[in-house]
Scaffold this motif. Structure first.
Motif, PDB file in Angstrom:
ATOM      1  N   PHE A 151       0.768  -1.029   0.054  1.00  0.00           N
ATOM      2  CA  PHE A 151       0.034  -0.014   0.097  1.00  0.00           C
ATOM      3  C   PHE A 151       1.000   1.493  -0.126  1.00  0.00           C
ATOM      4  O   PHE A 151       0.654   2.216  -0.788  1.00  0.00           O
ATOM      5  CB  PHE A 151      -0.771  -0.008   1.233  1.00  0.00           C
ATOM      6  CG  PHE A 151      -2.088  -0.802   1.093  1.00  0.00           C
ATOM      7  CD1 PHE A 151      -3.465  -0.174   0.592  1.00  0.00           C
ATOM      8  CD2 PHE A 151      -2.211  -2.038   1.415  1.00  0.00           C
ATOM      9  CE1 PHE A 151      -4.522  -0.826   0.467  1.00  0.00           C
ATOM     10  CE2 PHE A 151      -3.380  -2.657   1.521  1.00  0.00           C
ATOM     11  CZ  PHE A 151      -4.505  -2.227   0.946  1.00  0.00           C
ATOM     12  N   MET A 152       1.810   1.129   0.954  1.00  0.00           N
ATOM     13  CA  MET A 152       2.466   2.526   1.231  1.00  0.00           C
ATOM     14  C   MET A 152       3.457   2.652  -0.043  1.00  0.00           C
ATOM     15  O   MET A 152       3.680   3.944  -0.415  1.00  0.00           O
ATOM     16  CB  MET A 152       3.367   2.427   2.560  1.00  0.00           C
ATOM     17  CG  MET A 152       2.638   2.298   3.669  1.00  0.00           C
ATOM     18  SD  MET A 152       3.430   2.554   5.203  1.00  0.00           S
ATOM     19  CE  MET A 152       4.060   4.206   4.998  1.00  0.00           C
ATOM     20  N   PHE A 153       4.026   1.745  -0.519  1.00  0.00           N
ATOM     21  CA  PHE A 153       4.998   1.816  -1.694  1.00  0.00           C
ATOM     22  C   PHE A 153       4.264   2.301  -2.971  1.00  0.00           C
ATOM     23  O   PHE A 153       4.839   3.479  -3.399  1.00  0.00           O
ATOM     24  CB  PHE A 153       5.505   0.479  -2.230  1.00  0.00           C
ATOM     25  CG  PHE A 153       6.528   0.700  -3.328  1.00  0.00           C
ATOM     26  CD1 PHE A 153       7.940   1.052  -3.251  1.00  0.00           C
ATOM     27  CD2 PHE A 153       6.035   0.229  -4.707  1.00  0.00           C
ATOM     28  CE1 PHE A 153       8.741   1.254  -4.166  1.00  0.00           C
ATOM     29  CE2 PHE A 153       6.918   0.296  -5.725  1.00  0.00           C
ATOM     30  CZ  PHE A 153       8.194   0.660  -5.293  1.00  0.00           C
ATOM     31  N   ALA A 154       3.027   1.560  -3.356  1.00  0.00           N
ATOM     32  CA  ALA A 154       2.455   2.170  -4.248  1.00  0.00           C
ATOM     33  C   ALA A 154       2.000   3.630  -4.453  1.00  0.00           C
ATOM     34  O   ALA A 154       2.058   4.464  -5.154  1.00  0.00           O
ATOM     35  CB  ALA A 154       1.125   1.266  -4.496  1.00  0.00           C
ATOM     36  N   LEU A 155       1.516   4.046  -3.204  1.00  0.00           N
ATOM     37  CA  LEU A 155       0.918   5.437  -2.834  1.00  0.00           C
ATOM     38  C   LEU A 155       2.004   6.245  -3.007  1.00  0.00           C
ATOM     39  O   LEU A 155       1.827   7.478  -3.614  1.00  0.00           O
ATOM     40  CB  LEU A 155       0.096   5.547  -1.442  1.00  0.00           C
ATOM     41  CG  LEU A 155      -1.297   5.096  -1.573  1.00  0.00           C
ATOM     42  CD1 LEU A 155      -1.838   4.912  -0.024  1.00  0.00           C
ATOM     43  CD2 LEU A 155      -2.224   5.821  -2.384  1.00  0.00           C
ATOM     44  N   ALA A 156       3.146   6.198  -1.981  1.00  0.00           N
ATOM     45  CA  ALA A 156       4.129   7.073  -2.319  1.00  0.00           C
ATOM     46  C   ALA A 156       4.720   7.408  -3.541  1.00  0.00           C
ATOM     47  O   ALA A 156       5.154   8.396  -3.987  1.00  0.00           O
ATOM     48  CB  ALA A 156       5.079   6.639  -1.149  1.00  0.00           C
ATOM     49  N   MET A 157       5.201   6.165  -4.357  1.00  0.00           N
ATOM     50  CA  MET A 157       5.880   6.405  -5.525  1.00  0.00           C
ATOM     51  C   MET A 157       5.051   6.658  -6.594  1.00  0.00           C
ATOM     52  O   MET A 157       5.446   7.308  -7.714  1.00  0.00           O
ATOM     53  CB  MET A 157       6.546   4.843  -5.815  1.00  0.00           C
ATOM     54  CG  MET A 157       7.410   4.527  -4.688  1.00  0.00           C
ATOM     55  SD  MET A 157       8.940   5.735  -4.387  1.00  0.00           S
ATOM     56  CE  MET A 157       9.788   5.579  -5.780  1.00  0.00           C
ATOM     57  N   ASN A 158       3.694   6.689  -6.616  1.00  0.00           N
ATOM     58  CA  ASN A 158       2.653   7.236  -7.635  1.00  0.00           C
ATOM     59  C   ASN A 158       2.966   8.634  -7.504  1.00  0.00           C
ATOM     60  O   ASN A 158       2.920   9.404  -8.421  1.00  0.00           O
ATOM     61  CB  ASN A 158       1.371   6.756  -7.460  1.00  0.00           C
ATOM     62  CG  ASN A 158       0.737   6.218  -8.460  1.00  0.00           C
ATOM     63  OD1 ASN A 158       1.657   5.675  -9.396  1.00  0.00           O
ATOM     64  ND2 ASN A 158      -0.276   6.262  -8.760  1.00  0.00           N
ATOM     65  N   ASN A 159       3.034   9.253  -6.280  1.00  0.00           N
ATOM     66  CA  ASN A 159       3.171  10.761  -6.140  1.00  0.00           C
ATOM     67  C   ASN A 159       4.716  11.184  -6.776  1.00  0.00           C
ATOM     68  O   ASN A 159       4.543  12.313  -7.257  1.00  0.00           O
ATOM     69  CB  ASN A 159       3.167  11.075  -4.768  1.00  0.00           C
ATOM     70  CG  ASN A 159       1.701  11.570  -4.413  1.00  0.00           C
ATOM     71  OD1 ASN A 159       0.831  12.371  -4.638  1.00  0.00           O
ATOM     72  ND2 ASN A 159       0.995  10.397  -3.829  1.00  0.00           N
ATOM     73  N   LEU A 175      -5.317   2.192 -12.051  1.00  0.00           N
ATOM     74  CA  LEU A 175      -6.366   1.309 -13.175  1.00  0.00           C
ATOM     75  C   LEU A 175      -6.044  -0.081 -12.584  1.00  0.00           C
ATOM     76  O   LEU A 175      -7.094  -0.995 -12.601  1.00  0.00           O
ATOM     77  CB  LEU A 175      -6.236   1.703 -14.415  1.00  0.00           C
ATOM     78  CG  LEU A 175      -6.991   2.939 -14.594  1.00  0.00           C
ATOM     79  CD1 LEU A 175      -6.667   3.340 -16.343  1.00  0.00           C
ATOM     80  CD2 LEU A 175      -8.170   3.160 -14.507  1.00  0.00           C
ATOM     81  N   ILE A 176      -4.594  -0.525 -12.885  1.00  0.00           N
ATOM     82  CA  ILE A 176      -4.461  -1.992 -12.668  1.00  0.00           C
ATOM     83  C   ILE A 176      -4.855  -2.353 -11.356  1.00  0.00           C
ATOM     84  O   ILE A 176      -5.391  -3.582 -11.466  1.00  0.00           O
ATOM     85  CB  ILE A 176      -2.723  -2.075 -13.017  1.00  0.00           C
ATOM     86  CG1 ILE A 176      -2.425  -1.796 -14.480  1.00  0.00           C
ATOM     87  CG2 ILE A 176      -2.342  -3.378 -12.526  1.00  0.00           C
ATOM     88  CD1 ILE A 176      -1.001  -1.548 -14.707  1.00  0.00           C
ATOM     89  N   SER A 177      -4.404  -1.849 -10.460  1.00  0.00           N
ATOM     90  CA  SER A 177      -4.967  -2.248  -8.902  1.00  0.00           C
ATOM     91  C   SER A 177      -6.402  -2.362  -8.780  1.00  0.00           C
ATOM     92  O   SER A 177      -6.655  -3.246  -8.179  1.00  0.00           O
ATOM     93  CB  SER A 177      -4.151  -1.498  -7.901  1.00  0.00           C
ATOM     94  OG  SER A 177      -4.629  -0.092  -7.948  1.00  0.00           O
ATOM     95  N   ALA A 178      -7.063  -1.235  -9.302  1.00  0.00           N
ATOM     96  CA  ALA A 178      -8.584  -1.239  -9.068  1.00  0.00           C
ATOM     97  C   ALA A 178      -9.006  -2.385  -9.851  1.00  0.00           C
ATOM     98  O   ALA A 178      -9.895  -3.075  -9.198  1.00  0.00           O
ATOM     99  CB  ALA A 178      -9.019   0.119  -9.660  1.00  0.00           C
ATOM    100  N   LEU A 179      -8.636  -2.529 -11.209  1.00  0.00           N
ATOM    101  CA  LEU A 179      -9.440  -3.959 -11.903  1.00  0.00           C
ATOM    102  C   LEU A 179      -9.298  -5.193 -11.209  1.00  0.00           C
ATOM    103  O   LEU A 179      -9.937  -5.889 -11.125  1.00  0.00           O
ATOM    104  CB  LEU A 179      -8.787  -3.612 -13.147  1.00  0.00           C
ATOM    105  CG  LEU A 179      -9.338  -2.324 -14.199  1.00  0.00           C
ATOM    106  CD1 LEU A 179      -8.730  -2.276 -15.333  1.00  0.00           C
ATOM    107  CD2 LEU A 179     -10.897  -2.390 -14.210  1.00  0.00           C
ATOM    108  N   ALA A 230      -4.148  -6.801  -5.214  1.00  0.00           N
ATOM    109  CA  ALA A 230      -4.399  -5.512  -6.023  1.00  0.00           C
ATOM    110  C   ALA A 230      -3.333  -4.644  -5.931  1.00  0.00           C
ATOM    111  O   ALA A 230      -2.485  -4.131  -6.810  1.00  0.00           O
ATOM    112  CB  ALA A 230      -5.637  -5.055  -5.889  1.00  0.00           C
ATOM    113  N   GLN A 231      -2.989  -4.205  -4.379  1.00  0.00           N
ATOM    114  CA  GLN A 231      -1.954  -3.269  -4.449  1.00  0.00           C
ATOM    115  C   GLN A 231      -0.657  -3.709  -4.651  1.00  0.00           C
ATOM    116  O   GLN A 231       0.205  -3.084  -5.002  1.00  0.00           O
ATOM    117  CB  GLN A 231      -2.014  -2.586  -2.909  1.00  0.00           C
ATOM    118  CG  GLN A 231      -3.353  -1.987  -2.495  1.00  0.00           C
ATOM    119  CD  GLN A 231      -3.382  -0.658  -3.195  1.00  0.00           C
ATOM    120  OE1 GLN A 231      -2.262  -0.073  -3.438  1.00  0.00           O
ATOM    121  NE2 GLN A 231      -4.553  -0.319  -3.753  1.00  0.00           N
ATOM    122  N   THR A 232      -0.469  -5.017  -4.360  1.00  0.00           N
ATOM    123  CA  THR A 232       0.960  -5.681  -4.979  1.00  0.00           C
ATOM    124  C   THR A 232       1.002  -5.700  -6.259  1.00  0.00           C
ATOM    125  O   THR A 232       2.380  -5.324  -6.792  1.00  0.00           O
ATOM    126  CB  THR A 232       0.869  -7.262  -4.629  1.00  0.00           C
ATOM    127  OG1 THR A 232       0.456  -7.228  -2.866  1.00  0.00           O
ATOM    128  CG2 THR A 232       2.084  -7.820  -4.490  1.00  0.00           C
TER     129      THR A 232
END
Length: 479
Positions: A151-159, A175-179, A230-232
């Motif tokens: 979770f934290m990696f995806a959110l921080a690095m997306n920014n 989109l990928i994680s949500a789908l 999904a987050q992974t």
């Protein structure tokens, strides 16, 4: 790199904001949609147990929000520093910040997982879990905590990706994680058998054929597993992006060594979103215990849980606009092009206010239909309809407040960013939630929301007007 910098510096603000915000907005909408679907599947799968199940997710979700808020604080603070460094053409500094963002995420996520797992029961009790809600909340949160690093990696690095102006990649991550989440949900939540989908078909006015699913029947646990997987997947996609060389930023192992000055500035700038999300969790603690004290119980907690999902679907597009705005503001502030900073903020305020008005119309006109997506319990639907119509009364003002707070994040002014981010929740909402029920019972809890939105709007208006006067008086670089 030069093409993106030229775009941020010279492209017309309207086109630039659309290019950067549209992907972020689409991604945020899909994220909000899968949160809705997550809760809807759980509510429909558990039938008569839908109220404690929805309540369990509602109680666990604020803890998950703290994890996400911490990642956003690191990511947004780092993104602000990276945008300004790129505006000043300081590539080495930008890459140093990126390395420190990654190391902070890894260290803090491990601490959250360990401490959260040890103290999971008292934490959930603090957030208002009743005896009937606690087992569902524990099932959900225990799995989410193990996935906190992803979770934290995806959110921080997306920014970090957004900070270099690459909004499409950030959108693809979401989109990928949500789908993946939406696809996996039915398999992990439901038992094997035909899923009717009537709860969606009736609302959409279409015929959806029953689908046979080879399900694991894990209920709330299944929802959490699908979310972590999904987050992974999103995290893996980001690793590929940086490793492939498509980013203008390069990863260097030497920059993984934490530097106090970078960590301090990043966290101080990110304290705004951290305060906003953490204060949301504090609101849940106060709110759920007030709801229990005034006789609302599991139903009232479930109402707030569903309403939160619906509000997220309204707020997420606004945050998408803000995510597109921040690299524009940060880069042009660093390049001393202050007129472009003000122009982009004004346009963003117009767009987010329009979004807020649309959300207000939908929520106040169709609350019953929206609640039926989550449950068949008539008492929950009726009470939720009444509460939602009160809570959204000042929703049209929220768009302005969201953009105003993001302005200070983007230009690196930590204190006013922190003040505006905490104003709605801590400064206004919690005191009102504590005071109003003494006079209006449960209705007072719902009344606190529009009143706090109104007060926060007025504070933001005063501060933004003052900041615009400062920007107008600063010397500007002429291209």
């Amino acid at each position: 790199m030069q093409d993106r910098s030229k775009l941020l510096a010279d492209e017309s603000i309207g086109k630039l904001l659309f290019k950067l915000s549209a992907p972020a907005t689409v991604g945020m909408l899909v994220q909000a949609l899968y949160n809705l679907v997550d809760t809807a599947f759980v509510g429909q799968a558990l039938g008569e147990n839908s109220i404690p199940a929805i309540g369990g997710i509602a109680v666990a979700f604020p803890v998950m929000m703290i994890v996400m808020a911490t990642a956003l604080a690191i990511g947004i603070g780092g993104a602000s520093m990276i945008s300004r460094s790129l505006g000043k053409k300081d590539q080495d500094r930008a890459e140093n910040v990126m390395g420190n963002v990654l190391s902070m995420v890894l260290i803090i996520s491990v601490l959250i997982c360990v401490l959260g797992s040890i103290f999971i029961t008292p934490i959930l009790r603090l957030f208002g879990a009743t005896d009937t809600i606690l087992p569902y909340a524990t099932d959900y949160l225990s799995i989410i905590l193990y996935g906190s690093v992803f979770f934290m990696f995806a959110l921080a690095m997306n920014n970090v990706v957004r900070s270099e102006g690459n909004a499409k990649v950030a959108m693809y991550t979401m989109l990928i994680s949500a789908l993946v989440n939406i696809i996996l949900d039915p398999f992990f939540i439901f038992n094997s058998g035909y899923i009717e989908f009537n709860f969606l078909a009736d609302k959409l006015g279409i015929v959806i054929q029953p689908l046979y699913v080879y399900g694991f029947g894990l209920g709330v646990k299944g929802a959490a597993i699908a979310t972590v997987l999904a987050q992974t997947t999103g995290a893996i996609f980001l690793v590929w992006y940086f490793a492939s060389g498509n980013s203008s930023l390069r990863f260097h192992t030497r920059y993984l060594i934490p530097k106090w000055d970078i960590a301090k500035e990043s966290i101080s700038i990110g304290m705004g979103p951290l305060a906003r999300n953490a204060s949301s969790s504090l609101v849940v603690i106060v709110l759920n215990n007030i709801l229990i004290a005034y006789g609302g119980g599991d139903i009232a907690i479930a109402i707030f849980g569903v309403a939160n999902r619906l509000f997220m679907f309204t707020f997420m597009p606004m945050y998408g606009i803000v995510q597109g705005l921040q690299p524009i503001v940060g880069f042009n502030y660093g390049a001393r092009k202050f007129s472009r900073v003000m122009e982009s903020v004004k346009l963003s305020m117009f767009v987010t206010t329009t979004m807020a008005i649309i959300g207000f119309i939908v929520l106040i006109a169709f609350p019953e239909q929206l609640f039926r997506i989550f449950t068949t319990d008539q008492q929950l639907i009726s009470s939720g309809k009444y509460a939602t119509r009160i809570m959204v009364l000042a929703l049209p003002l929220v768009g302005f407040q969201v953009v105003g707070a993001s302005l200070y994040q983007a230009i690196g002014k930590a204190r006013p960013s922190f003040l505006l981010a905490m104003s709605r929740q801590l400064l206004f909402l919690i005191p009102l939630v504590l005071i109003l029920p003494h006079f209006f019972q449960l209705t007072g809890v719902w009344m606190a929301f529009p009143l706090s939105d109104s007060l926060s709007f007025m504070l933001t208006l005063v501060m933004v007007i003052r900041e615009f006067k400062v920007l107008s008086g600063m010397g500007e670089t002429i291209a």
